[in-house]
Design a protein around this motif. Structure first.
Motif, short mmCIF file in Angstrom:
data_model
loop_
_atom_site.label_atom_id
_atom_site.label_comp_id
_atom_site.label_asym_id
_atom_site.label_seq_id
_atom_site.Cartn_x
_atom_site.Cartn_y
_atom_site.Cartn_z
N LEU A 120 0.84 -1.19 0.00
CA LEU A 120 0.00 0.00 0.00
C LEU A 120 0.88 1.24 0.00
CD1 LEU A 120 0.07 1.18 3.15
CD2 LEU A 120 -1.56 -0.63 3.52
N LYS A 121 0.25 2.36 -0.33
CA LYS A 121 0.98 3.63 -0.34
C LYS A 121 0.15 4.70 0.33
CE LYS A 121 -0.52 4.87 -5.03
NZ LYS A 121 -0.05 5.21 -6.40
N ALA A 122 0.84 5.68 0.89
CA ALA A 122 0.18 6.80 1.55
C ALA A 122 -0.45 7.70 0.50
CB ALA A 122 1.19 7.58 2.38
N PHE A 137 8.60 8.00 5.76
CA PHE A 137 7.96 7.99 4.45
C PHE A 137 8.72 7.10 3.47
CE2 PHE A 137 7.48 9.52 0.08
CZ PHE A 137 6.12 9.35 -0.07
N GLN A 138 7.97 6.27 2.77
CA GLN A 138 8.51 5.55 1.63
C GLN A 138 7.39 5.39 0.61
OE1 GLN A 138 9.92 2.30 4.11
NE2 GLN A 138 8.43 0.90 3.18
N GLU A 139 7.75 5.14 -0.61
CA GLU A 139 6.74 5.11 -1.68
C GLU A 139 5.76 3.95 -1.50
OE1 GLU A 139 6.11 7.29 -3.98
OE2 GLU A 139 7.74 8.59 -3.33
N VAL A 140 6.27 2.81 -1.04
CA VAL A 140 5.42 1.62 -0.90
C VAL A 140 5.74 0.93 0.42
CG1 VAL A 140 4.85 -0.64 -1.87
CG2 VAL A 140 5.31 1.28 -3.40
N GLN A 167 -9.08 12.79 2.39
CA GLN A 167 -9.34 11.87 3.49
C GLN A 167 -8.97 10.42 3.20
OE1 GLN A 167 -13.43 14.15 4.26
NE2 GLN A 167 -13.24 12.36 5.59
N ILE A 168 -8.64 10.10 1.96
CA ILE A 168 -8.16 8.76 1.64
C ILE A 168 -6.67 8.74 1.96
CG2 ILE A 168 -7.81 7.05 -0.17
CD1 ILE A 168 -10.20 8.40 -1.65
N ILE A 169 -6.29 7.97 2.97
CA ILE A 169 -4.90 8.02 3.43
C ILE A 169 -4.05 6.83 2.99
CG2 ILE A 169 -5.37 9.55 5.37
CD1 ILE A 169 -5.44 7.11 7.21
N PHE A 170 -4.70 5.72 2.59
CA PHE A 170 -3.94 4.58 2.07
C PHE A 170 -4.70 3.97 0.89
CE2 PHE A 170 -2.60 4.44 6.61
CZ PHE A 170 -1.24 4.64 6.41
N ARG A 171 -3.93 3.54 -0.10
CA ARG A 171 -4.49 2.81 -1.24
C ARG A 171 -3.66 1.56 -1.49
NH1 ARG A 171 -8.06 5.99 -4.46
NH2 ARG A 171 -7.92 8.23 -4.08
N ASN A 176 5.54 -1.69 -6.95
CA ASN A 176 6.11 -0.51 -7.59
C ASN A 176 5.27 0.74 -7.37
OD1 ASN A 176 8.35 -1.93 -8.85
ND2 ASN A 176 6.83 -2.82 -10.24
N GLY A 177 4.20 0.60 -6.59
CA GLY A 177 3.36 1.74 -6.29
C GLY A 177 2.23 1.98 -7.27
N LYS A 178 2.05 1.07 -8.22
CA LYS A 178 0.99 1.23 -9.22
C LYS A 178 -0.32 0.64 -8.71
CE LYS A 178 -0.03 0.44 -14.12
NZ LYS A 178 0.45 -0.16 -15.39
N GLU A 179 -1.39 1.41 -8.82
CA GLU A 179 -2.71 0.94 -8.41
C GLU A 179 -3.33 0.13 -9.54
OE1 GLU A 179 -5.17 4.16 -6.98
OE2 GLU A 179 -3.37 5.22 -6.32
N THR A 180 -3.57 -1.14 -9.28
CA THR A 180 -4.18 -2.02 -10.29
C THR A 180 -5.26 -2.86 -9.62
OG1 THR A 180 -2.66 -3.86 -9.88
CG2 THR A 180 -1.95 -2.19 -11.47
N SER A 181 -6.11 -3.47 -10.43
CA SER A 181 -7.12 -4.37 -9.88
C SER A 181 -6.45 -5.61 -9.27
CB SER A 181 -8.11 -4.79 -10.97
OG SER A 181 -7.45 -5.42 -12.05
#
Length: 237
Positions: A120-122, A137-140, A167-171, A176-181
């Protein structure tokens, strides 16, 4: 800062949280039984934590009964006074059930319990607040998840508000930090893994940072998250 970890019938991650705070982060921490109605020992500079587990056996819905525990009225009042409240996994579910956080946690997309490490990432205001701190802090981040009902959902209006307010603090993301399904373990809307309230003093997330706080376990990414999220003064206006 002092921490109180609420113990509900069925909690099974309270010890993980107590140990992480006391031994890995060297903080003062006490266990709080769910029938307690006294939080007078805690000031708004302190933090109350709702841990993971299966409170009340997850009957009805996850967190639906725990929301009515005697201590929760005090936790809600504490949050309304500006005190920090933090929920992990089942604790996140309880925060949504109690109305301290918007949205809901639904059954995982594939209707299966998930227990594994994820990435996850911030994001949002939280990322902005810690981006310049090289110690946390780190990217992932690699953090464990363990849940059957972790799919965050909010209606379109609520989702727009969460985005607009940061307000979304984590995804969820890949390494590699890419948001995918594929990197979304439960089908959560917009890959959302954690959020905060408008006042930025109530935080909820499904992953378990308390399980990634020790060098002995080979992962201290969770220690960085707990340090920055719970102790950083700049996070609360």
């Amino acid at each position: 800062m002092k921490f109180g970890v609420v113990v509900f019938p069925g909690s099974n991650c309270d010890r993980d949280m107590l140990d992480a705070l006391q031994y890995d982060l060297n903080q003062e921490v006490v266990a709080l039984w769910h029938k307690s109605e006294d939080l007078s020992a805690f000031s708004t500079e302190d933090c109350i934590i709702l841990p993971g587990g299966f409170s009340y056996g997850d009957y009805l819905r996850c967190g639906a009964i725990a929301r009515f525990s005697p201590i929760m009225q005090q936790v809600i009042a504490f949050a309304n006074r500006g005190g920090k409240v933090y929920g992990v996994c089942n604790g996140f579910q309880i925060l949504c059930e109690s109305g301290l956080l918007p949205g809901a946690l639904l059954r995982n997309e594939r209707q299966q319990y998930i227990c594994k490490n994820i990435f996850l990432k911030a994001d949002g205001f939280y990322k902005d607040a810690i981006a310049g701190d090289a110690d946390v802090f780190q990217e992932v981040y690699k953090i464990p998840v363990a849940h059957g009902e972790g799919r965050y959902y909010a209606d379109a209006a609520t989702l727009d508000q969460l985005k607009a307010n940061g307000q979304i603090i984590f995804r969820y993301c890949d390494e590699n930090g890419k948001e995918t399904s594929a990197s979304n373990p439960n089908g959560a809307i917009d890959n959302i893994a954690g959020i905060t309230n408008e006042g930025r003093n109530v935080f909820g997330m499904m992953p378990h940072p308390e399980r990634a706080c020790s060098a002995v376990l080979g992962n201290e990414d969770g220690k960085k998250i707990l340090t920055s999220l719970l102790m950083a003064k700049q996070l609360v206006p």
